[in-house]
Enzyme design. Structure first.
Site, PDB file in Angstrom:
ATOM      1  CG  ASN A  13      -1.826   1.141   1.333  1.00  0.00           C
ATOM      2  OD1 ASN A  13      -1.741   2.076   0.530  1.00  0.00           O
ATOM      3  ND2 ASN A  13      -2.711   1.119   2.309  1.00  0.00           N
TER       4      ASN A  13
ATOM      5  NE  ARG B  55      -6.014   1.856  -0.029  1.00  0.00           N
ATOM      6  CZ  ARG B  55      -5.941   3.043   0.523  1.00  0.00           C
ATOM      7  NH1 ARG B  55      -4.789   3.533   0.901  1.00  0.00           N
ATOM      8  NH2 ARG B  55      -7.027   3.764   0.700  1.00  0.00           N
TER       9      ARG B  55
ATOM     10  CG  HIS C 237     -12.943   3.664   3.559  1.00  0.00           C
ATOM     11  ND1 HIS C 237     -13.672   4.658   4.183  1.00  0.00           N
ATOM     12  CD2 HIS C 237     -11.643   3.940   3.835  1.00  0.00           C
ATOM     13  CE1 HIS C 237     -12.857   5.487   4.796  1.00  0.00           C
ATOM     14  NE2 HIS C 237     -11.617   5.080   4.604  1.00  0.00           N
TER      15      HIS C 237
ATOM     16  CG  HIS D 246     -14.229   2.057   7.120  1.00  0.00           C
ATOM     17  ND1 HIS D 246     -13.419   0.978   6.826  1.00  0.00           N
ATOM     18  CD2 HIS D 246     -13.380   3.064   7.411  1.00  0.00           C
ATOM     19  CE1 HIS D 246     -12.153   1.322   6.945  1.00  0.00           C
ATOM     20  NE2 HIS D 246     -12.102   2.592   7.288  1.00  0.00           N
TER      21      HIS D 246
ATOM     22  N   GLY E 290     -10.558   8.381   8.579  1.00  0.00           N
ATOM     23  CA  GLY E 290     -11.494   8.626   7.471  1.00  0.00           C
ATOM     24  C   GLY E 290     -12.714   7.774   7.763  1.00  0.00           C
TER      25      GLY E 290
ATOM     26  NE  ARG F  60     -10.160  12.971   3.983  1.00  0.00           N
ATOM     27  CZ  ARG F  60     -10.020  11.647   4.006  1.00  0.00           C
ATOM     28  NH1 ARG F  60     -11.050  10.864   4.260  1.00  0.00           N
ATOM     29  NH2 ARG F  60      -8.851  11.108   3.751  1.00  0.00           N
TER      30      ARG F  60
ATOM     31  CD  GLU G 110      -9.015  -0.938   4.454  1.00  0.00           C
ATOM     32  OE1 GLU G 110      -8.633  -0.586   5.593  1.00  0.00           O
ATOM     33  OE2 GLU G 110      -9.226  -0.136   3.545  1.00  0.00           O
TER      34      GLU G 110
HETATM   35  P1  AMP Z   1      -8.266   4.020  11.546  1.00  0.00           P
HETATM   36  O1  AMP Z   1      -8.271   5.131  10.550  1.00  0.00           O
HETATM   37  O2  AMP Z   1      -9.228   2.912  11.223  1.00  0.00           O
HETATM   38  O3  AMP Z   1      -6.882   3.527  11.868  1.00  0.00           O
HETATM   39  O4  AMP Z   1      -8.819   4.641  12.922  1.00  0.00           O
HETATM   40  C1  AMP Z   1      -8.140   5.653  13.597  1.00  0.00           C
HETATM   41  C2  AMP Z   1      -9.075   6.272  14.609  1.00  0.00           C
HETATM   42  O5  AMP Z   1      -9.512   5.268  15.536  1.00  0.00           O
HETATM   43  C3  AMP Z   1      -8.421   7.380  15.436  1.00  0.00           C
HETATM   44  O6  AMP Z   1      -9.198   8.553  15.375  1.00  0.00           O
HETATM   45  C4  AMP Z   1      -8.459   6.831  16.844  1.00  0.00           C
HETATM   46  O7  AMP Z   1      -8.720   7.791  17.762  1.00  0.00           O
HETATM   47  C5  AMP Z   1      -9.623   5.866  16.813  1.00  0.00           C
HETATM   48  N1  AMP Z   1      -9.520   4.898  17.909  1.00  0.00           N
HETATM   49  C6  AMP Z   1      -8.636   3.919  18.074  1.00  0.00           C
HETATM   50  N2  AMP Z   1      -8.841   3.296  19.262  1.00  0.00           N
HETATM   51  C7  AMP Z   1      -9.888   3.913  19.854  1.00  0.00           C
HETATM   52  C8  AMP Z   1     -10.598   3.740  21.084  1.00  0.00           C
HETATM   53  N3  AMP Z   1     -10.260   2.802  21.950  1.00  0.00           N
HETATM   54  N4  AMP Z   1     -11.623   4.581  21.339  1.00  0.00           N
HETATM   55  C9  AMP Z   1     -11.974   5.543  20.477  1.00  0.00           C
HETATM   56  N5  AMP Z   1     -11.354   5.745  19.306  1.00  0.00           N
HETATM   57  C10 AMP Z   1     -10.329   4.943  18.980  1.00  0.00           C
END
Ligand code: AMP
Length: 402
Positions: A7, A91, A180, A208, A212, A241, A384
């Protein structure tokens, strides 16, 4: 089959070497700050500690070269030679209308991805660099392109056309594409499997919610609508965003602040969302903590966030004339019981009740509604990379899509 998943971003590169027969990850990691001072490779062999090494990586060629060195390292590596890597899955962010599914990479495919670059000028050129470097360093290994947009290509015209002159669709390909897609596909299929049924029998909504965020309506296995648009800026409020806003606001801010349209776009992409609304953080952990400490800005931001997700769910229930199951996935969707709970407070009309014990206590795939609920809400961790590896294996073997 051993599949290397790549990726490639403009200054970063994530990789995983996956055994598609067992879903096992042999090793994974990332290269950061490629072409910038202070570049670093992170490598983690399954079951071992992460190794972080600062090392110069002027271009993606050095970065991918290093990844291969680490994978073949005598002590900590996971393969003896490149011959053990059966295929590479890339990706690709934007496949426009040209790619409705994953494809084996050929010169024609590379040309077509290049033609889609106008729609994703930051991402597609970086993805193409990854392909070209792999061709150079690993000639002869089959490669597959897996697109973020492909899963959403089943949307009907009424869902993908914008209410602007039709010529903009005809001349400039302006329409909803959605992103996504690999995650929405993986999670919807996996949820059906987890619920011991087939996706073709279900009406499903996948939320999701990561940094993002996007949501999609999947009607009997086909995506019929999704919240991100021509770019990933549309739809839900995200980490930084804005998501949906009145388009007239752009001109208003431009005039009021006497700034350029590019600067306005930067504000909408990087300084908005929950970060901009709260003035605290784009990280939902910080926001939840601040809310618990009584911070009003955090409270109103999380309330607005949950409200918007619930509104989208409602609109997709209408679009499908019902829903059987709703999935929460990605960083926020998988980890924040509080946010899931806040969103589901709006969904009582669907005949569902959240079981707060499983919502708060469980981990991995699980149903978080009570057994008497008419609609099941699940937490399904996304994967993914595994989806890309599976698609790569399928195409290299010449198998048909399900
Ligand atoms: P991703 O883009 O899927 O990697 O998700 C990242 C987001 O997940 C970030 O904004 C993190 O704050 C949120 N995140 C990860 N762990 C937690 C948690 N235990 N509680 C709330 N938000 C979380």
């Amino acid at each position: 089959m051993k599949v290397l998943v790549i990726n490639c971003g403009s200054s970063s590169l994530k990789y995983q070497l996956i055994n598609t027969d067992t879903d096992e990850v042999f090793a994974k990691g990332l290269c950061e700050r490629i072409g910038i001072d202070g570049s670093q490779i992170v490598y983690q062999k399954e079951g071992c500690q992460k190794e972080k090494t600062l090392t110069p990586m002027p271009t993606h060629k050095e970065a991918i070269g290093l990844v291969l060195e680490y994978l073949m390292n005598e002590e900590t590596g996971v393969v003896k030679s490149l011959d053990e890597i059966d295929a590479i899955g890339h990706r690709i962010v934007h496949g426009g209308e040209k790619f409705t599914e994953s494809v084996l990479i050929t010169d024609e495919v590379i040309e077509a991805i290049e033609e889609c670059s106008e729609l994703a000028p930051l991402h597609n050129p970086a993805n193409l660099t990854g392909i070209r470097v792999c061709q150079m360093l690993m000639p002869g290994i089959p490669m597959v392109a897996v697109f973020d947009t492909a899963f959403h290509q089943t949307m009907p015209e009424k869902a993908y056309l914008y209410g602007i002159p039709y010529k903009y669709y005809e001349n400039y390909s302006i329409r909803r594409y959605g992103f996504h897609g690999t995650s929405h596909k993986y999670v919807s299929n996996h949820m059906a499997h987890f619920l011991k049924t087939r996706l073709k029998y279900l009406k499903v909504i996948v939320c999701h919610l990561g940094n993002g965020a996007s949501i999609s309506a999947i009607d009997h296995g086909k995506c019929i609508d999704t919240s991100m648009g021509m770019t990933p800026l549309e739809g839900l409020m995200m980490g930084t965003r804005s998501g949906d806003i009145d388009p007239a606001i752009l001109e208003y801010i431009q005039k009021k602040d006497n700034i350029t349209i590019e600067e306005v776009m930067d504000i909408l992409n990087k300084e908005s969302g929950v970060y901009g609304m709260s003035g605290i953080s784009s990280d939902f952990r910080d926001l939840t903590e601040a809310e618990e400490a009584g911070n009003q800005a955090a409270a109103r931001t999380l309330e607005a966030y949950a409200y918007r997700v619930a509104k989208y769910i409602g609109s997709y229930v209408a679009a499908m004339n019902g829903v059987d199951a709703i999935a929460f996935t990605a960083g926020v969707g998988e980890n924040s019981a509080v946010i899931r709970s806040e969103i589901c407070k709006y969904l009582g009309y669907l005949g569902l009740t959240i079981d707060e014990v499983t919502n708060h206590a469980g981990s991995g795939d699980r149903i978080i509604t009570t057994p008497d609920s008419r609609v099941r809400v699940c937490v399904i961790p996304t994967n993914e990379e595994l989806e890309i590896a599976r698609e790569t294996m399928r195409l290299v073997k010449g198998d048909k899509a399900e």
